[in-house]
Design an enzyme around this catalytic site. Structure first.
Site, PDB file in Angstrom:
ATOM      1  N   ARG A  46       0.966  -0.715  -0.417  1.00  0.00           N
ATOM      2  CA  ARG A  46      -0.004  -0.189   0.014  1.00  0.00           C
ATOM      3  C   ARG A  46       0.823   1.349   0.360  1.00  0.00           C
ATOM      4  NH1 ARG A  46      -3.696  -1.846   4.463  1.00  0.00           N
ATOM      5  NH2 ARG A  46      -4.637  -3.323   3.408  1.00  0.00           N
ATOM      6  N   ARG A  50      -3.015   6.774   1.926  1.00  0.00           N
ATOM      7  CA  ARG A  50      -3.566   7.251   1.807  1.00  0.00           C
ATOM      8  C   ARG A  50      -2.812   8.955   2.170  1.00  0.00           C
ATOM      9  NH1 ARG A  50      -9.071   5.226   4.339  1.00  0.00           N
ATOM     10  NH2 ARG A  50      -7.770   3.388   4.570  1.00  0.00           N
ATOM     11  N   ARG A  59      -7.388  11.598  -5.095  1.00  0.00           N
ATOM     12  CA  ARG A  59      -8.721  11.110  -4.741  1.00  0.00           C
ATOM     13  C   ARG A  59      -9.960  12.117  -4.350  1.00  0.00           C
ATOM     14  NH1 ARG A  59     -11.557   8.660  -3.644  1.00  0.00           N
ATOM     15  NH2 ARG A  59     -11.138   7.319  -2.775  1.00  0.00           N
ATOM     16  N   ASP A  96      -6.890  -2.959  -7.135  1.00  0.00           N
ATOM     17  CA  ASP A  96      -7.542  -3.389  -6.122  1.00  0.00           C
ATOM     18  C   ASP A  96      -7.816  -5.029  -6.331  1.00  0.00           C
ATOM     19  OD1 ASP A  96     -10.379  -3.988  -4.228  1.00  0.00           O
ATOM     20  OD2 ASP A  96      -8.762  -2.676  -3.072  1.00  0.00           O
ATOM     21  N   TYR A 174     -15.100 -12.223   0.490  1.00  0.00           N
ATOM     22  CA  TYR A 174     -15.362 -11.180   0.563  1.00  0.00           C
ATOM     23  C   TYR A 174     -16.638 -10.999  -0.343  1.00  0.00           C
ATOM     24  CZ  TYR A 174     -11.787  -7.698   1.782  1.00  0.00           C
ATOM     25  OH  TYR A 174     -10.864  -6.979   2.968  1.00  0.00           O
TER      26      TYR A 174
END
Length: 380
Positions: A46, A50, A59, A96, A174
């Site tokens: 990652r 963020r 974003r 992703d 998921y």
């Protein structure tokens, strides 16, 4: 007659004609193949994320999946940490793992407060009929391949580019839960209630994962990683019965397809988070002969892992992601402690976190972590 079908890909016949920039830093590829390197190459899961203000600036105007599905945006985000941190030794494409359920026909949303949400999860075997029978990865996931090619050019040989996918069990979780879960009652319930149908679903996902990885390599990816983020939620028995065979299948299909397409093998890593039992690690040693590297989470000591895994698998990891909240002294102290454990474990080592970097990390602390790894991972 092979059990594997080579996917139809737009660049299957032309990848040899692409002239990529000459590599200036191939340490991560060498370490993944078990070669001795002067220090441990380092990258972070990652790392395009963020915690970076430049990421948040992009974003602000674009949704998460818009960034994934727009090659120019994905390439831009992938390059951000490489541009900021010259000490990084690898880049990983911004994408992703849940693009695979999307390719299978499921809706996936990314909600700011909840994370990934699948509004219509698979709750019974009859729901499998809602999935696409055949997935054309070029049509459904071609944007990933385009992003890979753009990024490889943008890297200009600075560092290698890593492609990835989620592991089938993690994706199944998921797909059955409808998002993240603390109990995994729906997805694990499938394994107990409908083991035959569960294996059918897992292998259906595995085929798409393998095709996605093949396409990424032809598009320019130089190394691959399979993320089994929820592997540790299974009992050792169920990990052996459901999760691991699909990961082995992916590796075998990817290698077969690349050979059929005239492409050399690329290093492959399996990150099976939470798999700590001696029985499961012994099984990894036996079954993962086609993977080059095993990713360790921060719950495993590298020396103990080496004793259980034996030789032949290189190691990646495994600093606690919380190290980046420890301040300069805390970061340096922990890096100085962990590095000798990997040197003692022997064979190739790729330095990384034991999972992904978290959003509240200060960019300067990430930079200091990289400096410390460069300093303390040098071989005597």
């Amino acid at each position: 007659m092979s059990e594997f079908t080579v996917p139809t890909l737009a660049n299957a016949a032309t990848w040899k004609d692409v002239q990529w920039p000459e590599m200036k830093n191939d340490l991560v590829l060498r370490a993944a193949r078990g070669e001795e390197t002067p220090r441990a190459p380092v990258w972070v899961m990652r790392q395009a994320g963020r915690y970076l203000p430049e990421f948040l600036a992009v974003r602000k105007d674009h949704s998460f999946f818009e960034c994934c599905q727009t090659p120019e945006l994905a390439a831009k985000l992938t390059l951000q940490p490489i541009d900021r941190y010259p000490l990084l030794d690898a880049s990983i494409i911004f994408c992703d793992i849940l693009v695979v359920p999307q390719a299978l026909g499921m809706e996936v949303l990314m909600e700011p407060t909840k994370g990934p949400v699948l509004p219509e999860p698979l709750r019974k075997p009859e729901d499998l009929a809602r999935l696409r029978e055949v997935v054309d990865v070029q049509k459904e996931l071609g944007y990933v391949f385009d992003a890979i090619s753009l990024t490889r050019k943008g890297l200009d040989g600075r560092v290698p580019l890593i492609g990835f996918c989620g592991a089938p069990w993690t994706l199944m979780a998921y797909m059955c839960e409808g998002g993240g879960s603390k109990t995994f009652e729906n997805s694990k319930g499938w394994l107990y209630k409908w083991p035959v149908e569960s294996k059918k679903l897992i292998m259906k996902v595995a085929d798409v994962c393998a095709d996605l990885l093949v396409g990424q390599v032809l598009a320019g990816a130089q190394m691959l990683q399979v993320f089994d983020s929820w592997a540790g939620e299974l009992t050792p028995h169920h990990f052996a019965e459901f999760a691991l065979p699909a990961c082995v299948y992916i590796q075998k299909k990817v290698r077969h397809c690349l050979r059929e397409l005239g492409h050399a093998d690329v290093p492959m890593t399996l990150f099976a988070k939470g798999v700590h039992s001696p029985a499961s690690l012994a099984l990894l040693k036996k079954e993962l002969t086609g993977y080059d590297t095993i990713g360790l989470d921060c719950g495993l000591d590298p020396v103990e892992a080496r004793q259980l895994l034996g030789s032949g698998l290189n190691l990646q990891g495994n600093f606690d992601p919380a190290i980046l909240y420890g301040g300069r002294e805390g970061i340096e102290r922990e890096v100085a402690r962990v590095c000798p454990r990997f040197h003692e474990a022997g064979e190739g080592w790729i330095a990384n976190l034991g999972h992904g970097i978290t959003p509240n990390v200060k960019p300067e602390d990430m930079g200091w972590f990289l400096e410390c790894v460069h300093k303390y991972s040098k071989r005597a």
